[in-house]
Design a protein around this motif. Structure first.
Motif, PDB file in Angstrom:
ATOM      1  N   LYS A   1      -8.720 -25.180 -27.104  1.00  0.00           N
ATOM      2  CA  LYS A   1      -8.007 -25.828 -26.479  1.00  0.00           C
ATOM      3  C   LYS A   1      -8.485 -27.417 -26.352  1.00  0.00           C
ATOM      4  CE  LYS A   1      -6.001 -22.179 -23.655  1.00  0.00           C
ATOM      5  NZ  LYS A   1      -6.273 -21.407 -22.815  1.00  0.00           N
ATOM      6  N   TYR A   2      -7.620 -28.334 -26.377  1.00  0.00           N
ATOM      7  CA  TYR A   2      -7.962 -29.724 -26.421  1.00  0.00           C
ATOM      8  C   TYR A   2      -8.976 -30.118 -25.313  1.00  0.00           C
ATOM      9  CZ  TYR A   2      -4.042 -30.848 -29.616  1.00  0.00           C
ATOM     10  OH  TYR A   2      -3.378 -30.833 -30.520  1.00  0.00           O
ATOM     11  N   ARG A   3      -8.636 -29.661 -24.122  1.00  0.00           N
ATOM     12  CA  ARG A   3      -9.263 -30.375 -22.903  1.00  0.00           C
ATOM     13  C   ARG A   3     -10.765 -29.907 -22.917  1.00  0.00           C
ATOM     14  NH1 ARG A   3      -8.489 -31.259 -17.329  1.00  0.00           N
ATOM     15  NH2 ARG A   3     -10.209 -32.639 -16.818  1.00  0.00           N
ATOM     16  N   LYS A   4     -11.158 -28.598 -23.118  1.00  0.00           N
ATOM     17  CA  LYS A   4     -12.498 -28.476 -23.141  1.00  0.00           C
ATOM     18  C   LYS A   4     -13.248 -27.566 -23.971  1.00  0.00           C
ATOM     19  CE  LYS A   4     -13.306 -29.513 -18.324  1.00  0.00           C
ATOM     20  NZ  LYS A   4     -13.117 -28.700 -16.702  1.00  0.00           N
ATOM     21  N   GLU A   5     -12.584 -26.900 -24.769  1.00  0.00           N
ATOM     22  CA  GLU A   5     -12.848 -25.904 -25.714  1.00  0.00           C
ATOM     23  C   GLU A   5     -13.675 -26.366 -26.986  1.00  0.00           C
ATOM     24  OE1 GLU A   5     -10.359 -22.138 -23.862  1.00  0.00           O
ATOM     25  OE2 GLU A   5     -10.170 -22.604 -25.816  1.00  0.00           O
TER      26      GLU A   5
ATOM     27  N   ARG B   1      -4.387 -30.851 -16.477  1.00  0.00           N
ATOM     28  CA  ARG B   1      -5.247 -29.753 -16.960  1.00  0.00           C
ATOM     29  C   ARG B   1      -5.156 -29.145 -18.213  1.00  0.00           C
ATOM     30  NH1 ARG B   1      -7.988 -26.448 -13.213  1.00  0.00           N
ATOM     31  NH2 ARG B   1      -7.370 -28.033 -11.555  1.00  0.00           N
ATOM     32  N   THR B   2      -3.777 -28.941 -18.653  1.00  0.00           N
ATOM     33  CA  THR B   2      -3.693 -28.572 -20.108  1.00  0.00           C
ATOM     34  C   THR B   2      -2.913 -29.742 -20.567  1.00  0.00           C
ATOM     35  OG1 THR B   2      -3.209 -26.361 -18.871  1.00  0.00           O
ATOM     36  CG2 THR B   2      -2.528 -26.715 -21.264  1.00  0.00           C
ATOM     37  N   LEU B   3      -3.628 -29.951 -21.767  1.00  0.00           N
ATOM     38  CA  LEU B   3      -3.190 -31.162 -22.699  1.00  0.00           C
ATOM     39  C   LEU B   3      -2.294 -30.503 -23.624  1.00  0.00           C
ATOM     40  CD1 LEU B   3      -3.997 -33.948 -22.125  1.00  0.00           C
ATOM     41  CD2 LEU B   3      -5.694 -33.708 -23.798  1.00  0.00           C
ATOM     42  N   ARG B   4      -0.967 -31.267 -23.718  1.00  0.00           N
ATOM     43  CA  ARG B   4      -0.035 -30.755 -24.872  1.00  0.00           C
ATOM     44  C   ARG B   4       0.227 -32.197 -25.481  1.00  0.00           C
ATOM     45  NH1 ARG B   4       1.235 -26.738 -21.219  1.00  0.00           N
ATOM     46  NH2 ARG B   4       0.747 -24.872 -21.662  1.00  0.00           N
ATOM     47  N   PRO B   5      -0.346 -32.570 -26.457  1.00  0.00           N
ATOM     48  CA  PRO B   5       0.203 -33.864 -27.099  1.00  0.00           C
ATOM     49  C   PRO B   5       1.690 -33.691 -27.551  1.00  0.00           C
ATOM     50  CG  PRO B   5      -1.703 -33.293 -27.746  1.00  0.00           C
ATOM     51  CD  PRO B   5      -1.451 -32.017 -26.970  1.00  0.00           C
TER      52      PRO B   5
ATOM     53  N   GLY C   1       2.643 -29.335 -30.407  1.00  0.00           N
ATOM     54  CA  GLY C   1       3.169 -29.203 -29.103  1.00  0.00           C
ATOM     55  C   GLY C   1       2.443 -28.389 -27.968  1.00  0.00           C
ATOM     56  N   THR C   2       1.578 -27.487 -28.766  1.00  0.00           N
ATOM     57  CA  THR C   2       0.861 -26.490 -27.824  1.00  0.00           C
ATOM     58  C   THR C   2      -0.358 -27.021 -27.447  1.00  0.00           C
ATOM     59  OG1 THR C   2      -0.353 -25.691 -29.639  1.00  0.00           O
ATOM     60  CG2 THR C   2       1.826 -24.640 -29.203  1.00  0.00           C
ATOM     61  N   ASP C   3      -1.220 -26.296 -26.765  1.00  0.00           N
ATOM     62  CA  ASP C   3      -2.438 -26.875 -26.143  1.00  0.00           C
ATOM     63  C   ASP C   3      -3.685 -26.717 -27.088  1.00  0.00           C
ATOM     64  OD1 ASP C   3      -2.548 -24.080 -26.157  1.00  0.00           O
ATOM     65  OD2 ASP C   3      -2.985 -24.137 -24.087  1.00  0.00           O
ATOM     66  N   LYS C   4      -3.341 -26.389 -28.343  1.00  0.00           N
ATOM     67  CA  LYS C   4      -4.455 -26.208 -29.513  1.00  0.00           C
ATOM     68  C   LYS C   4      -3.938 -27.103 -30.739  1.00  0.00           C
ATOM     69  CE  LYS C   4      -5.616 -21.663 -28.222  1.00  0.00           C
ATOM     70  NZ  LYS C   4      -5.685 -20.196 -28.547  1.00  0.00           N
TER      71      LYS C   4
END
Lengths: 563, 231
Positions: free
Chosen positions: A240-244, A486-490, A515-518
């Motif tokens: 996931k974008y934010r932290k992973e 918290r969840t990033l969805r560009p 559009g998803t968080d990955k």
């Protein structure tokens, strides 16, 4: 030769390039230039992109290179959609990397064939091989379309959509020609084939050079990579974008240059999702990134001396002494010696260590000692006659050749190419600070080493200014993190290619969001990958010890070459 | 002569010979150890035990870098940490001169046969320190399509040093533990090695092998990866 000739030539160089305006690139003018070849237009976050037919790749790229001045093929991204394959050539200019354009080449799902760009940009050779290897696009007329990262016997294309990761694979041991086999001599000639690597002290990791020697001279050398291809792009696409994703960049260029790599991801993702970074965080980022760069260059210089002198006792240890000091500073800041994981999207993990004064003092102590230490390196390395004999005028890389291969970083600057993204495509706090871009005109191994040593001094200048700024920063303004969801969805189908100046050169990231968080596609443009491609140019016709010196002066990190 | 007298005699004899030896021109050779030995210049031990002690006290490492961990491994050899202090010194460039191989990094499909060959080239007895999470399980890259899930899939390991990457101190501790084990005569454990180098003709005939049959010579050495079965 008449006296007018030089003027005519200069006239040709200053010739009006298509699509250059005060504000940047005029994409409409470029579209006019390409005319009928353009069958569509896309808007990426970093630049406009033209969609073209797969059999007109060379015509388009020739036009963009020769008429519009896009002389830097930064990266080739290949990807598979539900209904098509796509290759994207990310073009830039060495003179002004903010002028970018993308060339999108869609190909059909049933027969993904596209024309090669290798005659236009020689760097496309390896990039297209990688696209063939991982995605499965065939490039027509490519001089040598083989797998590059995976073994020859591999089944399937792992970044494709229908790849089954559980299927068994067979890898042959004999893909490495045995140097002791009887066929190591050419039929009629005296040439001899030898393998250098993949386990060899001078290859800086697991690189394999297939070398043909004619006596002491290198007749032919072919780098064989992929011994450390650990699926970094797949890992990023699963995070996931934010932290992973952030922990992985540290492991691309692992020569302690982790923060520079993190910044590459942070910059691309922040621009993609439109996240601001507080100014204070930018200063801390700039300082820590420059510490990383110094550590990386120290390693480069130390191991280069190890290659050239075989000297494990003096210079190598000197370089490690200074590296340890930098690593201590970074450890105080980030809590880790090598895999920092310190940047976050929109800021930093935490502020400077308390007590701040003490930390600033330690940094200043280190900076105060540095000029003397650099002087020691000059005594030991650059002013040493033996070293000069080994390095001056060996491994010559002409600027034109360097550009054609997409060389960046100290390798390009050692060839007199004035290209540094910190200045030319500003980010972080660099534009506010006073520092110089180092270039050397020698084009040889010596120039590249000089470049690194001087860049260490420039990094020290930057850090010094950052420390001054941080010391006077008012306590209430020390904002290290901006607001990030918290969840990033560009946005869906947003695409971006962004690069930073890492220790080895231009480290670029392409991200496509679905559009998803990955990320749907995460492509890493590694500076070492392009720089290593120049090795045959540097070493063919030279003596074999010079091959080793040239390889050392390119300063490759195999984790970043193979990703 | 009673036993007590004899012991008094020997004690006196010990002292006199010791004094003789401790004086004179070559007293520069005297050491605490020699003092402790007393009159007898001999030690009684089993030859095997002695050899184990020797092996553990002087180990030649193989200069073998793979990935990020090799940077920390270099830091361990270099100034400040200086692994040489513990009798496990400067790395050797050739596997034929080395006793210990530190496996510092991620092993991928293309490299595993090479590493196996390097390991095979080392003379017996040989020991393996696997450094970092990647060599334990594949570490952060475990889910990669190309990553072997740990060094033990390919070669047997004596010591695992966890970390990503382990700090130099951790590696030193791992090497010291290995030295201790060697000195105590605990030999390397035998582990199952799923990915043995095999002749291509010996592989069981399935779809994949049939498919490759035209390209690969039967006698060529190959490694077969059954990803679905690995942990």
């Amino acid at each position: 030769m008449s006296l007018e000739d030089p003027q005519d030539q200069r006239g040709a160089q200053d010739r009006e390039l298509v699509g250059v305006t005060e504000e940047g690139v005029d994409y409409d003018a470029l579209e006019d230039l390409l005319g009928e070849k353009v069958i569509g237009r896309e808007s990426h976050v970093n630049a406009e992109a033209f969609v073209i037919r797969p059999d007109e790749v060379q015509d388009t790229l020739f036009a963009l290179r020769d008429e519009a001045g896009f002389d830097h093929c930064s990266c080739l991204t290949a990807q598979e959609y539900e209904d098509r394959y796509e290759s994207i050539y990310h073009l830039k200019k060495y003179d002004d990397p903010t002028q970018e354009v993308g060339v999108v080449v869609p190909t059909s799902k049933r027969a993904p064939r596209s024309q090669t760009a290798e005659p236009v940009y020689r760097t496309a050779d390896w990039h297209e091989r990688e696209a063939y290897d991982l995605i499965g696009i065939d490039y027509d007329e490519h001089p040598d379309l083989r797998r590059i990262l995976l073994p020859e016997t591999w089944q399937g294309h792992p970044m494709g959509m229908d790849y089954n990761q559980d299927q068994p694979q067979v890898v042959t041991f004999e893909s490495h020609t045995n140097p002791l086999a009887e066929d190591h001599k050419g039929e009629e000639s005296d040439t001899m084939f030898i393998n250098i690597g993949p386990h060899h002290p001078a290859t800086h990791g697991v690189l394999h050079l297939k070398t043909v020697l004619d006596g002491e001279q290198v007749a032919d050398v072919k780098p064989d990579i992929g011994y450390l291809h650990r699926c970094e792009e797949q890992m990023a696409q699963q995070g996931k974008y934010r932290k992973e994703i952030m922990p992985y960049p540290d492991r691309w260029d692992y020569s302690s240059a982790g923060i520079l790599n993190e910044w590459a991801y942070a910059r691309a993702a922040e621009d993609l999702a439109d996240i601001d970074v507080p100014e204070y965080a930018q200063v801390v980022r700039t300082m820590s990134a420059e510490l990383s760069r110094m550590a990386g260059h120290m390693l480069a210089v130390g191991t280069f001396a190890l290659d050239v002198y075989g000297d494990f006792t003096a210079i190598f240890q000197y370089a490690f002494r200074d590296r340890e000091k930098i690593l201590n500073l970074l450890e105080d800041l980030t809590g880790q010696r090598l895999m920092f994981n310190y940047l976050r999207l929109g800021g930093l993990a935490w502020d400077l260590p308390e007590p701040r004064e003490e930390y600033f003092d330690t940094v200043r102590d280190f900076l105060d000692e540095l000029p003397q230490n650099v002087e020691e390196y000059h005594d030991l390395i650059s002013s040493n006659e033996i070293f000069q004999i080994r390095c001056v005028d060996t491994g010559v890389l002409e600027p034109d050749v360097a550009k054609s291969y997409g060389a960046t970083g100290p390798v390009a600057r050692g060839s007199g190419i004035d290209y540094d993204l910190r200045r030319d495509d500003p980010y972080g706090y660099y534009p506010e600070l006073d520092w110089d871009v180092i270039t050397e005109d020698g084009c040889d191994n010596y120039a590249r080493v000089l470049c690194r040593l001087q860049e260490v001094e420039q990094s020290a200048r930057i850090i010094e200014q950052c420390v001054d700024l941080l010391e006077d920063w008012p306590e209430e303004d020390r904002e290290i993190q901006s607001n990030v969801p918290r969840t990033l969805r560009p946005d869906e189908d947003a695409e971006i290619y962004r690069a930073v100046e890492a220790a080895k050169g231009e480290l670029g990231i392409y991200i496509r969001s679905d559009g998803t968080d990955k990320p749907a596609r995460f492509k890493i443009r590694s500076p070492c990958f392009s720089n290593l491609q120049t090795l045959p140019e540097l070493s063919e016709g030279e003596y074999i010890p010079d091959l080793v010196a040239s390889l050392g002066s390119l300063d490759i990190i195999l984790g970043e070459v193979d990703r | 002569m009673s036993s007590q007298e004899r012991s008094a005699d020997t004690e006196a004899a010990v002292q006199s010979t010791q004094e003789d030896r401790m004086q004179g021109a070559d007293d520069r050779f005297n050491s605490k150890l020699r003092e402790a030995f007393g009159s007898s210049p001999f030690i009684l031990t089993k030859f095997d035990q002695f050899m184990n002690w020797v092996r553990g006290s002087s180990m030649f490492m193989l200069q073998f870098g793979i990935a990020c961990c090799s940077i920390e491994m270099m830091a361990t050899y270099a100034i400040k940490h200086d692994l040489d202090r513990f009798g496990a010194g400067i790395p050797r460039a050739s596997p034929r001169q080395a006793d210990v191989i530190i496996v510092p990094g991620t092993i991928v499909s293309k490299f595993a046969p090479r590493m196996k060959r390097v390991y095979d080239q080392m003379p017996e007895p040989k020991f393996v320190v696997s450094m970092g999470s990647c060599t334990i399980s594949g570490g952060p890259f475990q889910k990669g399509y190309n990553v072997v899930k740990g060094a033990e899939e390919v070669i047997p390991c004596d010591i695992h040093v966890p970390g990503c990457p382990p700090r130099p101190e951790a590696l030193i501790y791992g090497v010291a533990k290995l030295q201790e084990r060697i000195a105590n005569g605990e030999s390397s454990p035998v582990t199952v090695k799923p990915y043995e180098l095999k002749q291509f003709g010996d592989l069981e005939q399935d779809e994949l092998v049939d498919h490759l049959a035209q390209d690969i010579d039967e006698e060529t050495l190959v490694m077969r990866y059954n990803w679905a079965d690995s942990p």
